[in-house]
Design a protein around this motif. Sequence first.
Motif, mmCIF file in Angstrom:
data_model
loop_
_atom_site.group_PDB
_atom_site.id
_atom_site.type_symbol
_atom_site.label_atom_id
_atom_site.label_comp_id
_atom_site.label_asym_id
_atom_site.label_seq_id
_atom_site.Cartn_x
_atom_site.Cartn_y
_atom_site.Cartn_z
ATOM 1 N N THR A 116 0.860 -1.188 0.000
ATOM 2 C CA THR A 116 0.000 0.000 0.000
ATOM 3 C C THR A 116 0.893 1.233 0.000
ATOM 4 O O THR A 116 2.025 1.182 0.463
ATOM 5 N N PRO A 117 0.410 2.327 -0.512
ATOM 6 C CA PRO A 117 1.223 3.544 -0.533
ATOM 7 C C PRO A 117 1.545 4.009 0.895
ATOM 8 O O PRO A 117 0.752 3.821 1.815
ATOM 9 N N PHE A 118 2.698 4.643 1.077
ATOM 10 C CA PHE A 118 3.147 5.105 2.387
ATOM 11 C C PHE A 118 2.333 6.327 2.777
ATOM 12 O O PHE A 118 2.232 7.291 2.023
ATOM 13 N N ASP A 119 1.738 6.260 3.970
ATOM 14 C CA ASP A 119 0.900 7.377 4.436
ATOM 15 C C ASP A 119 1.625 8.281 5.420
ATOM 16 O O ASP A 119 1.031 9.181 5.999
ATOM 17 N N GLY A 120 2.913 8.071 5.628
ATOM 18 C CA GLY A 120 3.681 8.950 6.497
ATOM 19 C C GLY A 120 3.818 8.429 7.928
ATOM 20 O O GLY A 120 4.496 9.037 8.737
ATOM 21 N N THR A 121 3.159 7.335 8.260
ATOM 22 C CA THR A 121 3.244 6.798 9.620
ATOM 23 C C THR A 121 4.489 5.935 9.734
ATOM 24 O O THR A 121 4.631 4.943 9.035
ATOM 25 N N THR A 122 5.388 6.306 10.635
ATOM 26 C CA THR A 122 6.639 5.576 10.775
ATOM 27 C C THR A 122 6.483 4.289 11.563
ATOM 28 O O THR A 122 7.341 3.429 11.523
#
Length: 125
Positions: A116-122
Amino acid sequence: MSSSKQPASKKTFQVPEDNPMNSDNEKPRPSLSQEEALRRLDWLTNAVTQLTNDKIELINTLKETREQLEAQKVELAKQASIKQPDQPDQPAQPAQPAQITYGKKSGEVLKPTKPTPFDGTTTKL
């Protein structure tokens, strides 16, 4: 008549060319005296004799080397056979079966799921 000896005429021999070719520009072949021809023949005979002796020496050296190598080969085989009984006899490991994957038919290639595309949650990394 004179009883004195006349000097013997020296016989001469033609030196063969390395590459005899008939051409219009032929140079006269040099003549050799009998002594020079015999000297060269003697030199060639000595060279052939030396080469023959060298060949015999090399053949003997080769035979000795082969015998030594064969003896070393036999010795290594003996040493290897002596070392083997010291090691415990382990039965051959059966080949590991391929990992069983459920939900897959035989011969079917499994593809990984699409990320899935990266949503910014590390924390998902």
